[in-house]
Design a protein around this motif. Structure first.
Motif, PDB file in Angstrom:
ATOM      1  N   TYR A  39      15.289   8.425 -16.186  1.00 38.73           N
ATOM      2  CA  TYR A  39      14.021   7.746 -15.865  1.00 38.73           C
ATOM      3  C   TYR A  39      13.064   7.765 -17.054  1.00 38.73           C
ATOM      4  O   TYR A  39      12.441   6.764 -17.362  1.00 38.73           O
ATOM      5  N   LEU A  42      12.898   5.346 -20.486  1.00 37.04           N
ATOM      6  CA  LEU A  42      12.148   4.100 -20.618  1.00 37.04           C
ATOM      7  C   LEU A  42      11.290   4.138 -21.883  1.00 37.04           C
ATOM      8  O   LEU A  42      11.017   3.101 -22.487  1.00 37.04           O
ATOM      9  N   SER A  69      17.593   4.004 -12.482  1.00 38.88           N
ATOM     10  CA  SER A  69      16.728   3.929 -13.667  1.00 38.88           C
ATOM     11  C   SER A  69      17.098   2.735 -14.540  1.00 38.88           C
ATOM     12  O   SER A  69      16.224   2.061 -15.085  1.00 38.88           O
ATOM     13  N   SER A  72      15.636  -0.312 -12.984  1.00 38.53           N
ATOM     14  CA  SER A  72      14.183  -0.365 -13.164  1.00 38.53           C
ATOM     15  C   SER A  72      13.807  -0.706 -14.605  1.00 38.53           C
ATOM     16  O   SER A  72      12.750  -1.279 -14.849  1.00 38.53           O
ATOM     17  N   HIS A  73      14.655  -0.379 -15.557  1.00 44.38           N
ATOM     18  CA  HIS A  73      14.397  -0.736 -16.954  1.00 44.38           C
ATOM     19  C   HIS A  73      14.622  -2.230 -17.180  1.00 44.38           C
ATOM     20  O   HIS A  73      14.030  -2.822 -18.074  1.00 44.38           O
ATOM     21  N   ASN A 115       8.970   5.113 -12.796  1.00 41.79           N
ATOM     22  CA  ASN A 115       9.930   5.908 -13.566  1.00 41.79           C
ATOM     23  C   ASN A 115       9.405   7.306 -13.839  1.00 41.79           C
ATOM     24  O   ASN A 115      10.155   8.281 -13.752  1.00 41.79           O
TER      25      ASN A 115
END
Length: 125
Positions: A39, A42, A69, A72-73, A115
């Motif tokens: 996380y 990032l 993660s 989400s990136h 994150n």
């Protein structure tokens, strides 16, 4: 004779060495740290660190955190071209520029905060 492979992932804080056995043989604390780093990556290695952990890890929980993660990136990277397309399609209309900046800027901020929160939650769990 079996060949021993080692994977070396370099981060800004040092080098993390993961042997051929993957992350399955690591202690619970190490799994939490690797999951949290997915996380936090990032900020230092987006995409690369989570995807490497996903393919190297033997532990399902670590793989799940790496996948979340990584996804989400990807969100902010998808959002930027969408904003650019909207601006071009509206022929640089000021309202489109402002609305795109607000929507996609807010989305990027939310993803960054998410994150950070998820990384802290993983460490504290």
């Amino acid at each position: 004779i079996k060949k021993a492979h080692a994977f070396c992932l370099q981060s800004s804080s040092g080098i993390v060495l993961i042997k051929a056995g993957g992350l399955g043989l690591m202690k619970e604390g190490s799994k939490k740290i690797i999951s949290a780093l997915c996380y936090f990556s990032l900020f230092f290695a987006p995409f690369l660190f989570p995807i490497a952990v996903y393919f190297i890890a033997d532990d399902n929980e670590v793989m799940e955190h790496a996948k979340k993660s990584f996804l989400s990136h990807i969100l902010p990277i998808i959002a930027v071209p969408l904003g650019i397309i909207i601006i071009f399609e509206t022929q640089y209309h000021l309202a489109a520029i402002v609305i795109s900046a607000l929507i996609f800027g807010t989305l990027t901020l939310i993803v960054r905060v998410w994150n950070i929160v998820k990384g802290i939650k993983v460490i504290l769990s």
